[in-house]
Write a protein that holds these residues in place. Structure first.
Motif, PDB file in Angstrom:
ATOM      1  N   ASN A  25      40.478  29.247  37.732  1.00 26.05           N
ATOM      2  CA  ASN A  25      41.660  29.942  38.261  1.00 26.05           C
ATOM      3  C   ASN A  25      41.274  31.253  38.921  1.00 26.05           C
ATOM      4  O   ASN A  25      41.856  31.641  39.947  1.00 26.05           O
ATOM      5  N   ILE A  26      40.310  31.946  38.344  1.00 24.90           N
ATOM      6  CA  ILE A  26      39.851  33.206  38.932  1.00 24.90           C
ATOM      7  C   ILE A  26      39.157  32.930  40.261  1.00 24.90           C
ATOM      8  O   ILE A  26      39.391  33.629  41.248  1.00 24.90           O
ATOM      9  N   VAL A  27      38.324  31.895  40.293  1.00 26.84           N
ATOM     10  CA  VAL A  27      37.603  31.547  41.523  1.00 26.84           C
ATOM     11  C   VAL A  27      38.580  31.209  42.648  1.00 26.84           C
ATOM     12  O   VAL A  27      38.376  31.601  43.800  1.00 26.84           O
ATOM     13  N   LEU A  28      39.659  30.507  42.308  1.00 21.12           N
ATOM     14  CA  LEU A  28      40.630  30.098  43.323  1.00 21.12           C
ATOM     15  C   LEU A  28      41.498  31.252  43.820  1.00 21.12           C
ATOM     16  O   LEU A  28      42.149  31.134  44.850  1.00 21.12           O
ATOM     17  N   SER A  29      41.512  32.358  43.082  1.00 23.90           N
ATOM     18  CA  SER A  29      42.291  33.539  43.462  1.00 23.90           C
ATOM     19  C   SER A  29      41.345  34.614  43.968  1.00 23.90           C
ATOM     20  O   SER A  29      40.214  34.703  43.529  1.00 23.90           O
ATOM     21  N   LYS A  30      41.824  35.415  44.865  1.00 32.59           N
ATOM     22  CA  LYS A  30      41.006  36.551  45.297  1.00 32.59           C
ATOM     23  C   LYS A  30      40.854  37.510  44.119  1.00 32.59           C
ATOM     24  O   LYS A  30      39.752  37.895  43.745  1.00 32.59           O
ATOM     25  N   GLU A  31      41.974  37.873  43.540  1.00 30.75           N
ATOM     26  CA  GLU A  31      42.030  38.672  42.317  1.00 30.75           C
ATOM     27  C   GLU A  31      43.247  38.200  41.533  1.00 30.75           C
ATOM     28  O   GLU A  31      44.230  37.779  42.122  1.00 30.75           O
ATOM     29  N   ILE A  32      43.143  38.301  40.210  1.00 27.67           N
ATOM     30  CA  ILE A  32      44.235  37.815  39.375  1.00 27.67           C
ATOM     31  C   ILE A  32      44.285  38.634  38.088  1.00 27.67           C
ATOM     32  O   ILE A  32      43.262  39.091  37.595  1.00 27.67           O
ATOM     33  N   THR A  33      45.490  38.832  37.576  1.00 27.06           N
ATOM     34  CA  THR A  33      45.669  39.607  36.347  1.00 27.06           C
ATOM     35  C   THR A  33      45.695  38.670  35.136  1.00 27.06           C
ATOM     36  O   THR A  33      45.841  37.460  35.269  1.00 27.06           O
ATOM     37  N   VAL A  34      45.587  39.272  33.958  1.00 28.89           N
ATOM     38  CA  VAL A  34      45.671  38.509  32.710  1.00 28.89           C
ATOM     39  C   VAL A  34      47.026  37.819  32.605  1.00 28.89           C
ATOM     40  O   VAL A  34      47.108  36.660  32.183  1.00 28.89           O
ATOM     41  N   VAL A  35      48.078  38.508  33.004  1.00 29.69           N
ATOM     42  CA  VAL A  35      49.425  37.926  32.944  1.00 29.69           C
ATOM     43  C   VAL A  35      49.495  36.665  33.802  1.00 29.69           C
ATOM     44  O   VAL A  35      50.014  35.625  33.365  1.00 29.69           O
ATOM     45  N   GLU A  36      48.971  36.734  35.010  1.00 26.90           N
ATOM     46  CA  GLU A  36      48.987  35.569  35.900  1.00 26.90           C
ATOM     47  C   GLU A  36      48.124  34.438  35.342  1.00 26.90           C
ATOM     48  O   GLU A  36      48.497  33.267  35.435  1.00 26.90           O
ATOM     49  N   LEU A  37      46.991  34.781  34.758  1.00 26.25           N
ATOM     50  CA  LEU A  37      46.125  33.769  34.150  1.00 26.25           C
ATOM     51  C   LEU A  37      46.809  33.104  32.963  1.00 26.25           C
ATOM     52  O   LEU A  37      46.692  31.897  32.757  1.00 26.25           O
ATOM     53  N   GLN A  57      30.998  39.193  29.896  1.00 23.31           N
ATOM     54  CA  GLN A  57      29.692  39.413  29.271  1.00 23.31           C
ATOM     55  C   GLN A  57      28.611  38.527  29.885  1.00 23.31           C
ATOM     56  O   GLN A  57      27.453  38.913  29.953  1.00 23.31           O
ATOM     57  N   ALA A  58      28.996  37.348  30.339  1.00 19.89           N
ATOM     58  CA  ALA A  58      28.048  36.438  30.981  1.00 19.89           C
ATOM     59  C   ALA A  58      27.799  36.808  32.443  1.00 19.89           C
ATOM     60  O   ALA A  58      26.953  36.206  33.106  1.00 19.89           O
ATOM     61  N   GLY A  59      28.544  37.794  32.950  1.00 20.38           N
ATOM     62  CA  GLY A  59      28.366  38.232  34.335  1.00 20.38           C
ATOM     63  C   GLY A  59      29.072  37.356  35.349  1.00 20.38           C
ATOM     64  O   GLY A  59      28.766  37.413  36.540  1.00 20.38           O
ATOM     65  N   LEU A  60      30.040  36.563  34.890  1.00 19.17           N
ATOM     66  CA  LEU A  60      30.723  35.633  35.785  1.00 19.17           C
ATOM     67  C   LEU A  60      31.980  36.204  36.424  1.00 19.17           C
ATOM     68  O   LEU A  60      32.470  35.660  37.424  1.00 19.17           O
ATOM     69  N   VAL A  61      32.535  37.263  35.843  1.00 19.02           N
ATOM     70  CA  VAL A  61      33.710  37.908  36.423  1.00 19.02           C
ATOM     71  C   VAL A  61      33.522  39.418  36.425  1.00 19.02           C
ATOM     72  O   VAL A  61      32.764  39.970  35.626  1.00 19.02           O
ATOM     73  N   ALA A  62      34.222  40.047  37.331  1.00 23.67           N
ATOM     74  CA  ALA A  62      34.251  41.512  37.405  1.00 23.67           C
ATOM     75  C   ALA A  62      35.707  41.936  37.317  1.00 23.67           C
ATOM     76  O   ALA A  62      36.612  41.150  37.633  1.00 23.67           O
ATOM     77  N   TYR A  72      41.012  40.670  37.872  1.00 24.89           N
ATOM     78  CA  TYR A  72      39.741  39.983  37.691  1.00 24.89           C
ATOM     79  C   TYR A  72      39.409  39.195  38.945  1.00 24.89           C
ATOM     80  O   TYR A  72      40.280  38.631  39.590  1.00 24.89           O
ATOM     81  N   ARG A  73      38.129  39.164  39.266  1.00 29.26           N
ATOM     82  CA  ARG A  73      37.653  38.385  40.403  1.00 29.26           C
ATOM     83  C   ARG A  73      36.326  37.736  39.998  1.00 29.26           C
ATOM     84  O   ARG A  73      35.627  38.224  39.104  1.00 29.26           O
ATOM     85  N   ALA A  74      36.011  36.641  40.647  1.00 28.83           N
ATOM     86  CA  ALA A  74      34.759  35.935  40.357  1.00 28.83           C
ATOM     87  C   ALA A  74      33.580  36.774  40.835  1.00 28.83           C
ATOM     88  O   ALA A  74      33.666  37.475  41.836  1.00 28.83           O
ATOM     89  N   ALA A  75      32.499  36.691  40.089  1.00 24.69           N
ATOM     90  CA  ALA A  75      31.246  37.352  40.455  1.00 24.69           C
ATOM     91  C   ALA A  75      30.226  36.244  40.715  1.00 24.69           C
ATOM     92  O   ALA A  75      29.535  35.801  39.794  1.00 24.69           O
ATOM     93  N   PRO A  76      30.154  35.758  41.957  1.00 23.23           N
ATOM     94  CA  PRO A  76      29.294  34.612  42.267  1.00 23.23           C
ATOM     95  C   PRO A  76      27.835  34.813  41.863  1.00 23.23           C
ATOM     96  O   PRO A  76      27.168  33.867  41.472  1.00 23.23           O
TER      97      PRO A  76
END
Length: 109
Positions: A25-37, A57-62, A72-76
């Motif tokens: 869901n984060i990857v499909l969004s440019k940025e997304i909040t916890v509420v939206e998730l 912690q895994a470095g997958l999101v920022a 939140y956004r994906a960290a490719p």
């Protein structure tokens, strides 16, 4: 050499199906909040927050705080250890399949 700790943390983070769905869901969004998730997930906001913590912690999101919201956004680049690991073993299997193809041609020309 592949960093085992990094690969392990990425694999562990993505091993959980709910966490993987949150990540997608984060990857499909440019940025997304916890509420939206949370709206898009069958689990509670607390559970989504825990999954986000593991992904971070895994470095997958920022994250980017803005007022009362955190976006939140994906960290490719976080997927790099997994991509490297897969590439390493992909080469291994491609060579084995090529050897098998050659052997099969020798057996049954």
């Amino acid at each position: 050499m592949i960093e085992t700790a990094s690969v392990t943390s990425v694999m562990r983070a993505l091993a959980d199906p709910t966490r993987r769905a949150v990540f997608e869901n984060i990857v499909l969004s440019k940025e997304i909040t916890v509420v939206e998730l949370t709206r898009a997930s069958p689990v509670t906001q607390g559970a989504v927050s825990q999954h986000l913590k593991a992904l971070k912690q895994a470095g997958l999101v920022a994250e980017r705080p803005e007022g009362r919201n955190v976006y939140y956004r994906a960290a490719p680049e976080g997927l790099a250890p997994l991509v490297d690991w897969m590439d390493h073993y992909g080469t291994f299997w491609r060579e084995r399949f090529a050897d098998l193809r050659t052997l099969l041609k020798e057996i049954d020309p």
